[in-house]
Design a protein around this motif. Sequence first.
Motif, PDB file in Angstrom:
ATOM      1  N   PRO A 297      32.911  71.594  15.221  1.00  0.00           N
ATOM      2  CA  PRO A 297      33.969  71.190  15.682  1.00  0.00           C
ATOM      3  C   PRO A 297      35.066  72.398  15.604  1.00  0.00           C
ATOM      4  O   PRO A 297      35.162  73.224  14.685  1.00  0.00           O
ATOM      5  CB  PRO A 297      34.557  70.255  14.478  1.00  0.00           C
ATOM      6  N   VAL A 298      35.843  72.634  16.772  1.00  0.00           N
ATOM      7  CA  VAL A 298      36.736  73.776  16.904  1.00  0.00           C
ATOM      8  C   VAL A 298      37.908  73.237  17.592  1.00  0.00           C
ATOM      9  O   VAL A 298      37.634  71.907  18.351  1.00  0.00           O
ATOM     10  CB  VAL A 298      36.027  74.946  17.671  1.00  0.00           C
ATOM     11  N   THR A 299      39.207  73.602  17.331  1.00  0.00           N
ATOM     12  CA  THR A 299      40.320  73.274  18.270  1.00  0.00           C
ATOM     13  C   THR A 299      40.691  74.613  18.752  1.00  0.00           C
ATOM     14  O   THR A 299      41.064  75.597  18.153  1.00  0.00           O
ATOM     15  CB  THR A 299      41.603  72.911  17.196  1.00  0.00           C
ATOM     16  N   THR A 300      41.058  74.308  19.957  1.00  0.00           N
ATOM     17  CA  THR A 300      41.562  75.605  20.842  1.00  0.00           C
ATOM     18  C   THR A 300      43.131  75.417  21.114  1.00  0.00           C
ATOM     19  O   THR A 300      43.484  73.985  21.407  1.00  0.00           O
ATOM     20  CB  THR A 300      40.828  75.718  22.130  1.00  0.00           C
TER      21      THR A 300
ATOM     22  N   ASP B  56      35.776  80.603  31.404  1.00  0.00           N
ATOM     23  CA  ASP B  56      35.260  82.085  31.709  1.00  0.00           C
ATOM     24  C   ASP B  56      34.007  81.767  32.732  1.00  0.00           C
ATOM     25  O   ASP B  56      33.057  80.995  32.318  1.00  0.00           O
ATOM     26  CB  ASP B  56      34.794  82.533  30.327  1.00  0.00           C
ATOM     27  N   THR B  57      34.095  82.455  33.418  1.00  0.00           N
ATOM     28  CA  THR B  57      33.143  82.085  34.748  1.00  0.00           C
ATOM     29  C   THR B  57      31.810  82.764  34.338  1.00  0.00           C
ATOM     30  O   THR B  57      30.658  82.527  34.947  1.00  0.00           O
ATOM     31  CB  THR B  57      33.634  82.745  36.121  1.00  0.00           C
TER      32      THR B  57
ATOM     33  N   ASP C 176      34.431  76.140  29.890  1.00  0.00           N
ATOM     34  CA  ASP C 176      35.618  75.525  30.521  1.00  0.00           C
ATOM     35  C   ASP C 176      36.049  74.405  29.490  1.00  0.00           C
ATOM     36  O   ASP C 176      35.860  73.471  29.457  1.00  0.00           O
ATOM     37  CB  ASP C 176      35.105  75.110  31.575  1.00  0.00           C
ATOM     38  N   LEU C 177      37.081  74.933  28.692  1.00  0.00           N
ATOM     39  CA  LEU C 177      37.453  74.184  27.504  1.00  0.00           C
ATOM     40  C   LEU C 177      39.146  74.074  27.680  1.00  0.00           C
ATOM     41  O   LEU C 177      39.806  74.962  27.630  1.00  0.00           O
ATOM     42  CB  LEU C 177      37.311  74.661  26.052  1.00  0.00           C
TER      43      LEU C 177
ATOM     44  N   ALA D 297      28.449  79.889  24.835  1.00  0.00           N
ATOM     45  CA  ALA D 297      29.210  80.267  25.826  1.00  0.00           C
ATOM     46  C   ALA D 297      30.400  80.760  24.872  1.00  0.00           C
ATOM     47  O   ALA D 297      30.992  81.801  25.478  1.00  0.00           O
ATOM     48  CB  ALA D 297      29.614  79.176  26.796  1.00  0.00           C
ATOM     49  N   LEU D 298      30.796  80.073  23.937  1.00  0.00           N
ATOM     50  CA  LEU D 298      32.096  80.547  23.151  1.00  0.00           C
ATOM     51  C   LEU D 298      31.816  82.084  22.722  1.00  0.00           C
ATOM     52  O   LEU D 298      32.823  82.933  22.780  1.00  0.00           O
ATOM     53  CB  LEU D 298      32.416  79.787  22.129  1.00  0.00           C
TER      54      LEU D 298
END
Length: 369
Positions: free
Chosen positions: A199-202, A208-209, A214-215, A229-230
């Motif tokens: 779990p993360v919060t942005t 980012d292509t 895509d978040l 990806a992150l």
Amino acid sequence: MSDTGRSGRIRATGKRRKAPAKGRRATTTLSWVAAGVVLAGGSGLGYVYFKLDGNLKGVDINSALGTDRPDEVDNGSQDILVLGSDSRDGDNAEYGTDEGGARSDTAMILHVNEGHTKASIVSIPRDTLVSRPECVSDKDGRSTVPAAQRQMFNTAYEVGGPACAVKTVEHMSGIRMDHYVEVDFTGFKKLIDELGGVPVTTNKAIKDTKSHLDLPPGTHQLNGEQSLALVRTRKSVGDGSDLGRIQLQQAFMKALIGQVKNVGVFTNPKKLYDLADAATKAITTDSDLASVNQLMSFANGLKGIGAQDMRMVTLPVQYDPRDPNRVIPLDTQSQQLWQALRSDAPIPASVTEGSAGDKGDAGTIVKGD
């Protein structure tokens, strides 16, 4: 990469530091790679022991490097080089093709203090220009790759594999690496999925292509693919350099540590086994760690260290005046950093002063829940 299986490993005979104290199995760790090591170390159940042991791959770093290395420091502290490989071999082919060979996409030095109560993590930007020492080629294991100046740090792995990466770090720092741990893309992704995600919060959108991430802003339970990806994202955060990506990686590592603690794997034998199986398949270690027993001992030494006990920094660097796409170490701050690790002392705040790696807001975009 010149790995050897369990039956063919050559055990190093050099003096090692004092073994960590024994105790209950570790429930946390210090990075996404070490997380897998700890979980593997806690999984020495008799009925799975041989299968897990057979998963492990070992590289005899001591034999490859010989005696021309920094001195051992026999005080109970440990220094471990942790690499994330960008090899596109096997299952990793979906992430593209190798351009000249695999490189170390992520590099960190993990320093565990004498009492195994604190840890420091130093991230080394892969674009750092360094003096690479002479190494044995990883292509044939016989020919010599000459020493060279102004080489990107991640080329050490490309030309000479794990042994050259370790030798380059030791040449930079004057610190002997006690252990080596490497994880690949596919193994990392599977490990996160077995954990049930992280779990993360942005607080800002990340799109980012290149990494296909895509978040939107908000709270997310990242699966293995999204987590990978992150930690690979760079173009859409900060100034688009590797320095911003390192800040994201450090934030993600803290979130991962929290997830490892919260999953409760030690009350669920199947979950424990699945995690251990994924972890031991994901990593390559030095030959001294390439057995379940050795991983258990290593894990015991980390049992008391949590996210609050870690100091994470990036090697102090500045953009290279001759090439803005590269960075070079700041001499004074770098020497302060290496001296702190050699002395088993806390990293002073002055280390990050003026460093390009300490600027920007990439590390504030993501936080663990």
